[in-house]
Write a protein that holds these residues in place. Structure first.
Motif, PDB file in Angstrom:
ATOM      1  N   GLN A 111      39.259  29.842  46.618  1.00  0.00           N
ATOM      2  CA  GLN A 111      40.215  30.897  46.931  1.00  0.00           C
ATOM      3  C   GLN A 111      40.657  31.579  45.635  1.00  0.00           C
ATOM      4  OE1 GLN A 111      41.168  31.907  50.101  1.00  0.00           O
ATOM      5  NE2 GLN A 111      39.445  30.564  50.611  1.00  0.00           N
ATOM      6  N   GLU A 113      43.541  32.184  44.415  1.00  0.00           N
ATOM      7  CA  GLU A 113      44.604  31.457  43.725  1.00  0.00           C
ATOM      8  C   GLU A 113      44.040  30.298  42.904  1.00  0.00           C
ATOM      9  OE1 GLU A 113      44.497  32.055  46.943  1.00  0.00           O
ATOM     10  OE2 GLU A 113      46.030  33.604  47.204  1.00  0.00           O
ATOM     11  N   GLU A 114      42.988  29.677  43.427  1.00  0.00           N
ATOM     12  CA  GLU A 114      42.351  28.572  42.703  1.00  0.00           C
ATOM     13  C   GLU A 114      41.606  29.087  41.477  1.00  0.00           C
ATOM     14  OE1 GLU A 114      40.983  25.315  45.839  1.00  0.00           O
ATOM     15  OE2 GLU A 114      40.384  27.328  46.485  1.00  0.00           O
ATOM     16  N   LEU A 116      42.450  31.728  39.763  1.00  0.00           N
ATOM     17  CA  LEU A 116      43.496  32.050  38.789  1.00  0.00           C
ATOM     18  C   LEU A 116      43.943  30.790  38.052  1.00  0.00           C
ATOM     19  CD1 LEU A 116      45.422  34.149  37.570  1.00  0.00           C
ATOM     20  CD2 LEU A 116      47.008  33.680  39.450  1.00  0.00           C
ATOM     21  N   TYR A 117      44.138  29.713  38.799  1.00  0.00           N
ATOM     22  CA  TYR A 117      44.569  28.448  38.190  1.00  0.00           C
ATOM     23  C   TYR A 117      43.506  27.907  37.232  1.00  0.00           C
ATOM     24  CZ  TYR A 117      45.810  23.542  37.665  1.00  0.00           C
ATOM     25  OH  TYR A 117      46.107  22.317  37.140  1.00  0.00           O
ATOM     26  N   SER A 123      49.002  29.455  38.946  1.00  0.00           N
ATOM     27  CA  SER A 123      48.840  30.368  40.071  1.00  0.00           C
ATOM     28  C   SER A 123      50.214  30.830  40.518  1.00  0.00           C
ATOM     29  CB  SER A 123      48.089  29.701  41.234  1.00  0.00           C
ATOM     30  OG  SER A 123      48.786  28.558  41.688  1.00  0.00           O
ATOM     31  N   ALA A 125      52.437  33.127  43.772  1.00  0.00           N
ATOM     32  CA  ALA A 125      52.358  33.586  45.159  1.00  0.00           C
ATOM     33  C   ALA A 125      53.714  34.053  45.636  1.00  0.00           C
ATOM     34  CB  ALA A 125      51.839  32.464  46.062  1.00  0.00           C
ATOM     35  N   THR A 141      53.276  28.644  41.696  1.00  0.00           N
ATOM     36  CA  THR A 141      52.965  27.624  42.700  1.00  0.00           C
ATOM     37  C   THR A 141      52.201  26.436  42.140  1.00  0.00           C
ATOM     38  OG1 THR A 141      50.976  28.872  43.291  1.00  0.00           O
ATOM     39  CG2 THR A 141      52.964  29.284  44.591  1.00  0.00           C
ATOM     40  N   LYS A 142      51.608  26.627  40.957  1.00  0.00           N
ATOM     41  CA  LYS A 142      50.835  25.538  40.364  1.00  0.00           C
ATOM     42  C   LYS A 142      50.677  25.774  38.871  1.00  0.00           C
ATOM     43  CE  LYS A 142      46.546  22.951  41.243  1.00  0.00           C
ATOM     44  NZ  LYS A 142      45.266  22.946  42.028  1.00  0.00           N
ATOM     45  N   SER A 152      51.469  38.540  36.287  1.00  0.00           N
ATOM     46  CA  SER A 152      51.163  39.289  37.509  1.00  0.00           C
ATOM     47  C   SER A 152      50.998  40.765  37.181  1.00  0.00           C
ATOM     48  CB  SER A 152      52.254  39.092  38.576  1.00  0.00           C
ATOM     49  OG  SER A 152      53.485  39.610  38.149  1.00  0.00           O
ATOM     50  N   PRO A 223      44.748  37.698  42.827  1.00  0.00           N
ATOM     51  CA  PRO A 223      45.968  36.909  42.985  1.00  0.00           C
ATOM     52  C   PRO A 223      47.110  37.318  42.056  1.00  0.00           C
ATOM     53  CG  PRO A 223      44.303  35.670  41.770  1.00  0.00           C
ATOM     54  CD  PRO A 223      43.627  36.914  42.261  1.00  0.00           C
TER      55      PRO A 223
END
Length: 299
Positions: A111, A113-114, A116-117, A123, A125, A141-142, A152, A223
């Motif tokens: 995904q 978000e993953e 990005l991490y 990540s 959101a 979120t992580k 962002s 993301p």
């Protein structure tokens, strides 16, 4: 009935005021932490444009490679050297895993978000804000956002200061004003949404998308494109991010423009596309909400 209507209006105002420019201006004396002093426009940079560009390219390339098997139409129209680079990456993927494992990998694409991490170590959101009645906010979120990192982007249609934005601005708390008067409409609903989609379709060149419109939906491909939901700081919540303007250079890879969450209202080949990124003012831990200082004072 009137009482219910009044309560509804009060609730809407409580959410709206955190992005309503006149309200923020009137409350500046009570909340000095919303101010960011900038001696001149040239010094309104927390990090260099080169660093911003490097971060965006790093994330966008990771997103592109993660979805490489669905990019065949784009690969066919790219210059041969660029095409060969991505085909080599695809060949490496085939060599590293056998056929069954590769099919499984295709079915389990990471995904955004993953990605990005894995790329930046964090990540972000959208989620309900910790501010009472402020609506949505943006959270880490992580992972950990390091100081001076691009955390962002502010998505939306980009308007030059002479272009019409009156109807889009009515009741719209998502219009961001740049230092030179350029406006970015980050509203993902109503007429703003229609305008962005129209401009997005206008600028498309065959399979090549010049911007990302998925930030208007719940399935965001970039993301980072959640910056319009970052709330202003308050007396109790100090700013941990600030805005920085960034003009996309002409050399930006055309295959990666599909992840840019901004598009110009008027088609103009001469002017660079304006983007706005949010930069971390300090390390931001997992679970923290992002708060910005909207104001820049130029002397």
């Amino acid at each position: 009935m009137p009482g219910r209507l009044l309560r509804d209006l009060q609730q809407r105002w409580r959410r709206y005021k955190y992005r309503f420019v006149p309200w923020i201006a009137l409350n500046l004396s009570h909340n000095p932490r919303t101010l960011r002093y900038v001696p001149d426009e040239s010094r309104d940079k927390i990090i260099s444009d080169e660093d911003v560009l490097g971060t965006l390219l790093k994330v966008f390339q990771a997103l592109f490679i993660n979805d490489l098997n669905k990019q065949s139409d784009i690969l066919t129209v790219l210059p041969e050297p660029v095409k060969s680079k991505y085909e080599d990456l695809l060949s490496v993927q085939h060599l590293r895993v056998n056929h069954l494992e590769y099919r499984h990998q295709q079915q389990n694409t990471l995904q955004p978000e993953e990605i990005l991490y894995k790329t930046l170590g964090f990540s972000v959101a959208r989620a309900p804000s910790s501010l009472i009645s402020a609506g949505k906010g943006v959270f880490v979120t992580k992972g950990l956002v390091p100081k001076d990192a691009v955390v962002s982007m502010y998505p939306g249609t980009v308007y030059q200061k002479y272009e019409p934005v009156f109807f889009q601005s009515i009741g719209n708390p998502f219009i961001f004003r740049c230092l030179d008067g350029v406006l970015i409409d980050g509203n993902d609903k109503g007429i703003s949404k229609v305008v962005y989609r129209s401009c997005n379709g206008r600028d498309r060149l065959g399979p090549l998308k010049m911007s990302d419109s998925t930030w208007l939906t719940s399935e965001i491909h970039n993301p980072l494109a959640v910056g319009q939901y970052v709330n202003n700081c308050s007396n109790d919540k100090a700013a941990n991010v600030c805005y920085q303007e960034f003009d996309v250079p002409a050399v930006f890879p055309i295959e990666l423009k599909q992840y840019l969450p901004n598009i110009a209202y008027s088609y103009d080949k001469q002017s660079p596309l304006r983007c706005v990124v949010l930069i971390a003012l300090r390390d931001i831990k997992q679970g923290e909400e992002l708060f910005s200082n909207y104001y820049t004072i130029v002397s």
